[in-house]
Enzyme design. Structure first.
Site, PDB file in Angstrom:
ATOM      1  N   SER A   1       0.781  -1.281  -0.089  1.00 43.70           N
ATOM      2  CA  SER A   1      -0.019   0.041   0.019  1.00 43.70           C
ATOM      3  C   SER A   1       0.874   1.207   0.102  1.00 43.70           C
ATOM      4  CB  SER A   1      -0.849   0.070   1.308  1.00 43.70           C
ATOM      5  OG  SER A   1      -0.225  -0.063   2.358  1.00 43.70           O
ATOM      6  N   GLY A   2       2.162   1.076   0.344  1.00 43.14           N
ATOM      7  CA  GLY A   2       2.994   2.182   0.462  1.00 43.14           C
ATOM      8  C   GLY A   2       3.313   2.699   1.567  1.00 43.14           C
ATOM      9  N   LYS A   3       3.017   1.980   2.747  1.00 42.55           N
ATOM     10  CA  LYS A   3       3.280   2.235   3.973  1.00 42.55           C
ATOM     11  C   LYS A   3       4.573   2.004   4.478  1.00 42.55           C
ATOM     12  CE  LYS A   3       2.014  -2.440   5.745  1.00 42.55           C
ATOM     13  NZ  LYS A   3       2.298  -2.855   4.331  1.00 42.55           N
ATOM     14  N   SER A   4       5.420   1.058   4.071  1.00 44.58           N
ATOM     15  CA  SER A   4       6.886   1.156   4.365  1.00 44.58           C
ATOM     16  C   SER A   4       7.463   2.234   3.696  1.00 44.58           C
ATOM     17  CB  SER A   4       7.526  -0.141   3.841  1.00 44.58           C
ATOM     18  OG  SER A   4       6.616  -1.285   4.753  1.00 44.58           O
TER      19      SER A   4
ATOM     20  N   ALA B   1      14.410  -4.849  11.530  1.00 49.40           N
ATOM     21  CA  ALA B   1      13.559  -5.598  10.803  1.00 49.40           C
ATOM     22  C   ALA B   1      13.161  -7.051  11.668  1.00 49.40           C
ATOM     23  CB  ALA B   1      14.494  -6.067   9.685  1.00 49.40           C
ATOM     24  N   THR B   2      11.834  -7.245  11.482  1.00 49.09           N
ATOM     25  CA  THR B   2      11.074  -8.316  12.098  1.00 49.09           C
ATOM     26  C   THR B   2      11.029  -9.714  11.445  1.00 49.09           C
ATOM     27  OG1 THR B   2       9.038  -7.754  11.583  1.00 49.09           O
ATOM     28  CG2 THR B   2       9.935  -6.865  13.739  1.00 49.09           C
TER      29      THR B   2
ATOM     30  N   HIS C   1      15.205  -5.438   0.312  1.00 49.23           N
ATOM     31  CA  HIS C   1      14.937  -4.192   0.995  1.00 49.23           C
ATOM     32  C   HIS C   1      16.235  -3.694   1.648  1.00 49.23           C
ATOM     33  CE1 HIS C   1      10.732  -4.747   0.918  1.00 49.23           C
ATOM     34  NE2 HIS C   1      10.759  -6.000   1.231  1.00 49.23           N
TER      35      HIS C   1
END
Length: 190
Positions: A20-23, A41-42, A57
């Site tokens: 959705s673009g959240k990160s 990072a989890t 990432h």
């Protein structure tokens, strides 16, 4: 001589669906909050596809964020951070699934959520938390899926109370819900 005033510490919760673009928004917000940045990072790399995602990432973030991998002890990791201006945590729902897959009980997970809220509230750096909104779809078929959905909803409600800023990503748009008024965040505002 008086010390230079410091900007108030910010805690932001950024939620939304997958892709959705959240990160991207959370990283942009993190960049705006300071030069010394950490990224917690989890995710855990259990297969080749996930290892490739994680590597991509890390490449995307480059040297802008020091990456810290922490799939379980998230509250403790946030509390131990020093020498950073901002920490971005991505993502809470992976952290919750890590706890569930380690056979943590509902009570134990609720305690971990409270510990995370306390760590976020007392952290020295700015904190940006990223999470997936999973409660807007169908009811999961399995007990584990329903437990995950319920824990995510409880975590969001609790961490919402810790956050002075609340954002939701939908269809590539970022809506700022808090502080009001509600507004669509444009690229220049990030």
């Amino acid at each position: 001589m008086s010390a230079e005033p410091t900007a108030p510490r910010r805690v932001a919760l950024v939620g939304g669906g997958v892709r959705s673009g959240k990160s991207a928004f959370a990283l942009s917000l993190g960049r705006s909050l300071g030069a010394r940045r950490a990224f917690i990072a989890t995710a855990e790399a259990f297969d080749d596809e996930m290892r490739a995602r994680i590597a991509a990432h890390i490449r995307e973030r480059g040297d802008e964020f020091a990456t810290v991998e922490e799939p379980v002890a998230l509250p403790e990791r946030i509390a131990s951070l020093s020498g950073v201006d901002v920490v971005v945590v991505d993502c809470l729902t992976l952290w919750l699934s890590n706890l569930l897959l380690r056979d943590q009980t509902e009570g134990q997970i609720l305690e971990r959520i409270e510990a995370l809220a306390a760590a976020v509230e007392s952290a020295r750096p700015h904190v940006v938390l990223v999470s997936n909104e999973v409660g807007m779809g169908v009811v999961p078929e399995s007990p584990l899926g329903r437990a995950f959905r319920d824990m995510a909803g409880r975590a969001h409600q609790r961490l919402n109370r810790s956050a002075g800023e609340l954002y939701v990503a939908m269809m590539g748009a970022i809506l700022r819900l808090r502080p009001g008024p509600v507004a669509v965040m444009d690229e220049g505002a990030r």
